[in-house]
Design a protein around this motif. Structure first.
Motif, mmCIF file in Angstrom:
data_model
loop_
_atom_site.group_PDB
_atom_site.id
_atom_site.type_symbol
_atom_site.label_atom_id
_atom_site.label_comp_id
_atom_site.label_asym_id
_atom_site.label_seq_id
_atom_site.Cartn_x
_atom_site.Cartn_y
_atom_site.Cartn_z
ATOM 1 N N UNK A 1 0.825 -1.202 0.000
ATOM 2 C CA UNK A 1 0.000 0.000 0.000
ATOM 3 C C UNK A 1 0.864 1.259 0.000
ATOM 4 N N UNK A 2 1.894 1.308 0.841
ATOM 5 C CA UNK A 2 2.763 2.489 0.880
ATOM 6 C C UNK A 2 3.515 2.672 -0.435
ATOM 7 N N UNK A 3 3.901 1.588 -1.090
ATOM 8 C CA UNK A 3 4.557 1.699 -2.395
ATOM 9 C C UNK A 3 3.591 2.244 -3.444
ATOM 10 N N UNK A 4 2.347 1.772 -3.425
ATOM 11 C CA UNK A 4 1.351 2.291 -4.370
ATOM 12 C C UNK A 4 1.060 3.760 -4.101
ATOM 13 N N UNK A 5 0.945 4.136 -2.842
ATOM 14 C CA UNK A 5 0.713 5.539 -2.487
ATOM 15 C C UNK A 5 1.882 6.413 -2.910
ATOM 16 N N UNK A 6 3.095 5.931 -2.696
ATOM 17 C CA UNK A 6 4.281 6.685 -3.108
ATOM 18 C C UNK A 6 4.323 6.872 -4.623
ATOM 19 N N UNK A 7 4.026 5.812 -5.371
ATOM 20 C CA UNK A 7 4.078 5.912 -6.832
ATOM 21 C C UNK A 7 2.994 6.855 -7.372
ATOM 22 N N UNK A 8 1.812 6.831 -6.781
ATOM 23 C CA UNK A 8 0.743 7.726 -7.231
ATOM 24 C C UNK A 8 1.103 9.175 -6.926
ATOM 25 N N UNK A 9 1.616 9.419 -5.734
ATOM 26 C CA UNK A 9 1.967 10.795 -5.361
ATOM 27 C C UNK A 9 3.211 11.277 -6.109
ATOM 28 N N UNK A 10 4.160 10.400 -6.366
ATOM 29 C CA UNK A 10 5.380 10.782 -7.064
ATOM 30 C C UNK A 10 5.118 11.080 -8.533
ATOM 31 N N UNK A 11 4.179 10.365 -9.134
ATOM 32 C CA UNK A 11 3.899 10.574 -10.553
ATOM 33 C C UNK A 11 2.988 11.766 -10.800
ATOM 34 N N UNK A 12 2.347 12.293 -9.744
ATOM 35 C CA UNK A 12 1.453 13.458 -9.840
ATOM 36 C C UNK A 12 0.325 13.217 -10.835
ATOM 37 N N UNK A 13 -0.322 12.092 -10.737
ATOM 38 C CA UNK A 13 -1.464 11.806 -11.594
ATOM 39 C C UNK A 13 -2.704 12.542 -11.149
ATOM 40 N N UNK A 14 -2.664 13.191 -10.001
ATOM 41 C CA UNK A 14 -3.782 13.999 -9.560
ATOM 42 C C UNK A 14 -4.666 13.360 -8.519
ATOM 43 N N UNK A 15 -4.413 12.133 -8.128
ATOM 44 C CA UNK A 15 -5.264 11.483 -7.144
ATOM 45 C C UNK A 15 -4.559 11.324 -5.801
ATOM 46 N N UNK A 16 -3.442 11.976 -5.606
ATOM 47 C CA UNK A 16 -2.733 11.908 -4.335
ATOM 48 C C UNK A 16 -3.449 12.795 -3.331
ATOM 49 N N UNK A 17 -3.854 12.219 -2.210
ATOM 50 C CA UNK A 17 -4.597 13.001 -1.226
ATOM 51 C C UNK A 17 -3.676 13.731 -0.258
ATOM 52 N N UNK A 18 -2.374 13.531 -0.348
ATOM 53 C CA UNK A 18 -1.463 14.206 0.568
ATOM 54 C C UNK A 18 -1.236 15.660 0.186
ATOM 55 N N UNK A 19 -1.127 15.959 -1.083
ATOM 56 C CA UNK A 19 -0.906 17.318 -1.547
ATOM 57 C C UNK A 19 -1.343 17.427 -2.999
#
Length: 87
Positions: free
Chosen positions: A50-68
């Motif tokens: 889960x943390x790897x998937x969250x990191x990849x989504x937020x790192x790629x900036x696809x727009x669905x990262x809820x952190x920022x």
């Protein structure tokens, strides 16, 4: 891998269109994940996946990262509608 069925849908929840709700959304998602991790205590493999998937989504900036919100990503066209986004 049973515990991933409760974690992976969190990644699919879209961010709200109204930028004023982004902070509330990220706080809700953060508290949900924290309470889930404390209560259910998922296995190490599930937590790492889960943390790897969250990191990849937020790192790629696809727009669905809820952190920022990524500076380079654009809002949908309906986000510029004054009837949706308050001034």
């Amino acid at each position: 891998m049973y515990c991933l069925q409760w974690l992976l849908p969190v990644l699919l929840i879209p961010k709200p269109l109204n930028p004023a709700l982004w902070f509330s959304h990220s706080m809700f998602m953060g508290f949900y994940l924290l309470s889930f991790l404390l209560e259910r205590k998922p296995c190490t493999i599930c937590a790492l996946v889960f943390l790897a998937a969250l990191f990849l989504i937020c790192y790629s900036c696809w727009g669905n990262c809820f952190l920022y919100h990524c500076a380079g990503s654009q809002l949908p066209e309906s986000a510029h509608d004054p009837s949706i986004v308050g001034t």
